[in-house]
Design an enzyme around this catalytic site. Structure first.
Site, PDB file in Angstrom:
ATOM      1  CD  GLU A   1      29.109  -4.419   2.896  1.00 44.62           C
ATOM      2  OE1 GLU A   1      29.881  -5.211   3.348  1.00 44.62           O
ATOM      3  OE2 GLU A   1      29.390  -3.490   2.099  1.00 44.62           O
TER       4      GLU A   1
ATOM      5  NE  ARG B   1      34.644 -22.947 -23.932  1.00 48.41           N
ATOM      6  CZ  ARG B   1      35.312 -24.032 -23.717  1.00 48.41           C
ATOM      7  NH1 ARG B   1      35.051 -24.663 -22.591  1.00 48.41           N
ATOM      8  NH2 ARG B   1      35.870 -24.648 -24.664  1.00 48.41           N
TER       9      ARG B   1
ATOM     10  CG  ASP C   1      35.671 -33.887 -26.886  1.00 48.12           C
ATOM     11  OD1 ASP C   1      36.900 -33.920 -27.541  1.00 48.12           O
ATOM     12  OD2 ASP C   1      34.592 -33.706 -27.464  1.00 48.12           O
TER      13      ASP C   1
ATOM     14  N   PRO D   1      30.886 -13.745  -2.760  1.00 45.75           N
ATOM     15  CG  PRO D   1      31.604 -11.719  -1.967  1.00 45.75           C
ATOM     16  CD  PRO D   1      30.378 -12.500  -2.284  1.00 45.75           C
TER      17      PRO D   1
HETATM   18  C1  9D3 Z   1      33.976  -4.844   0.682  1.00 43.91           C
HETATM   19  C2  9D3 Z   1      32.848  -5.765   1.340  1.00 43.91           C
HETATM   20  N1  9D3 Z   1      33.260  -7.247   1.630  1.00 43.91           N
HETATM   21  C3  9D3 Z   1      33.410  -7.182   3.428  1.00 43.91           C
HETATM   22  C4  9D3 Z   1      34.183  -8.333   3.476  1.00 43.91           C
HETATM   23  C5  9D3 Z   1      32.028  -8.067   1.229  1.00 43.91           C
HETATM   24  C6  9D3 Z   1      31.638  -7.863  -0.012  1.00 43.91           C
HETATM   25  C7  9D3 Z   1      30.237  -7.787  -0.383  1.00 43.91           C
HETATM   26  C8  9D3 Z   1      29.853  -8.177  -1.474  1.00 43.91           C
HETATM   27  C9  9D3 Z   1      32.657  -8.072  -1.228  1.00 43.91           C
HETATM   28  C10 9D3 Z   1      32.228  -8.257  -2.382  1.00 43.91           C
HETATM   29  C11 9D3 Z   1      30.795  -8.072  -2.711  1.00 43.91           C
HETATM   30  C12 9D3 Z   1      30.362  -8.193  -4.182  1.00 43.91           C
HETATM   31  N2  9D3 Z   1      30.880  -9.339  -4.654  1.00 43.91           N
HETATM   32  C13 9D3 Z   1      30.085 -10.297  -5.160  1.00 43.91           C
HETATM   33  O1  9D3 Z   1      28.792 -10.213  -5.181  1.00 43.91           O
HETATM   34  C14 9D3 Z   1      30.684 -11.444  -5.803  1.00 43.91           C
HETATM   35  C15 9D3 Z   1      31.940 -11.792  -5.980  1.00 43.91           C
HETATM   36  C16 9D3 Z   1      33.291 -11.182  -5.751  1.00 43.91           C
HETATM   37  O2  9D3 Z   1      33.468 -10.350  -5.099  1.00 43.91           O
HETATM   38  N3  9D3 Z   1      34.511 -11.910  -5.905  1.00 43.91           N
HETATM   39  C17 9D3 Z   1      34.330 -13.136  -6.647  1.00 43.91           C
HETATM   40  N4  9D3 Z   1      33.171 -13.800  -6.894  1.00 43.91           N
HETATM   41  C18 9D3 Z   1      32.226 -13.145  -6.413  1.00 43.91           C
HETATM   42  S1  9D3 Z   1      30.464 -13.680  -6.546  1.00 43.91           S
HETATM   43  C19 9D3 Z   1      29.838 -12.555  -6.152  1.00 43.91           C
END
Ligand code: 9D3
Length: 246
Positions: free
Chosen positions: A115, A153, A168, A88
């Site tokens: 986490e 793709r 393209d 994230p």
């Molecule tokens: C609720 C936990 N969050 C606390 C701020 C941290 C958190 C850790 C791990 C939130 C989501 C995740 C799991 N998400 C991903 O690993 C993830 C993700 C996403 O949740 N949204 C958009 N892109 C991605 S890429 C990986």
């Protein structure tokens, strides 16, 4: 052949999506090789433990660094491997990033869970960290599939000629125009006359205008960034002059 490796605690996640439609065909044709690896198989302690409690306390578990570093070291192919960490905290995925990633011959996509990663994974491996958007998912598996779908793709030969030619010239700068197919009438709703006229120049202009209208209404941010021709500006002027154009 481009290679795509996925490292995940849930390899089963990928079996369906990679076995259907265009991603399946690209593999069958030998254009890409996609391999899913189980992160747990890189944990060498007796219970194959991949996560642990966070230093400093708090809720949730953190992915241990050693299995990830071992897996990446083992799957890396010299300087060729572009390491992508789905988190994230990554840079927001965009079409421009898909176009950048398709130039690499080997991507290794590492999916987070719980986490997230021990910070030293970033320090030691300097990954390209990518997020697919501002919403909370349960892990990096769906993001890895989204990313690979968007990248694969773009490889020449993956889409049919008809599909690829359409993309393209524009990098999806505007939203699509409205599409219609048979029947010509459904529950009293017809098809715009211009589409039945056979006048290809009028049809082209109508479609461009409706794409501009939709983009203006739904995604004004995209319209700001779009490269607009003189004709586009004329069409936007026409839209402005229409009732309820706002
Ligand atoms: C609720 C936990 N969050 C606390 C701020 C941290 C958190 C850790 C791990 C939130 C989501 C995740 C799991 N998400 C991903 O690993 C993830 C993700 C996403 O949740 N949204 C958009 N892109 C991605 S890429 C990986």
């Amino acid at each position: 052949m481009r290679r795509y490796d996925i490292l995940s605690l849930f390899p089963g996640f990928f079996q369906g999506p990679l076995s259907e439609s265009i991603l399946k065909r690209a593999q069958q044709r030998g254009i890409v090789q996609i391999t899913v690896h189980d992160l747990r198989s890189y944990a060498h302690d007796r219970h194959a433990i991949v996560d642990d409690r966070p230093y400093g306390g708090g809720a949730g578990m953190v992915l241990k660094p050693e299995p990830i570093i071992e897996a990446v070291t083992s799957l890396r192919q010299g300087q060729e491997t572009h390491l992508v960490l789905l988190t994230p905290q990554g840079r927001p995925f965009k079409q421009a990033i898909a176009q950048e990633l398709v130039e690499h011959q080997h991507l290794l996509c590492v999916c987070g869970r719980y986490e997230g990663f021990d910070e030293r994974v970033r320090d030691l491996l300097a990954p390209d960290e990518i997020s697919i958007g501002d919403y909370v998912l349960t892990g990096g598996e769906l993001p890895a599939l989204v990313l690979l779908d968007a990248v694969i793709r773009l490889i020449p030969g993956v889409l049919g000629d008809e599909d690829s030619a359409r993309y393209d010239s524009f990098v999806d700068a505007l939203l699509d125009f409205p599409h219609y197919t048979r029947p010509q009438s459904i529950q009293g709703l017809g098809v715009p006359d211009v589409l039945l006229s056979g006048d290809h120049e009028r049809i082209r202009r109508w479609r461009r205008k409706e794409a501009l209208r939709r983009t203006k209404v739904r995604r004004p941010d995209l319209l700001q960034q779009a490269f607009l021709s003189k004709e586009d500006l004329d069409l936007l002027g026409e839209i402005e002059g229409e009732q309820g154009a706002s």
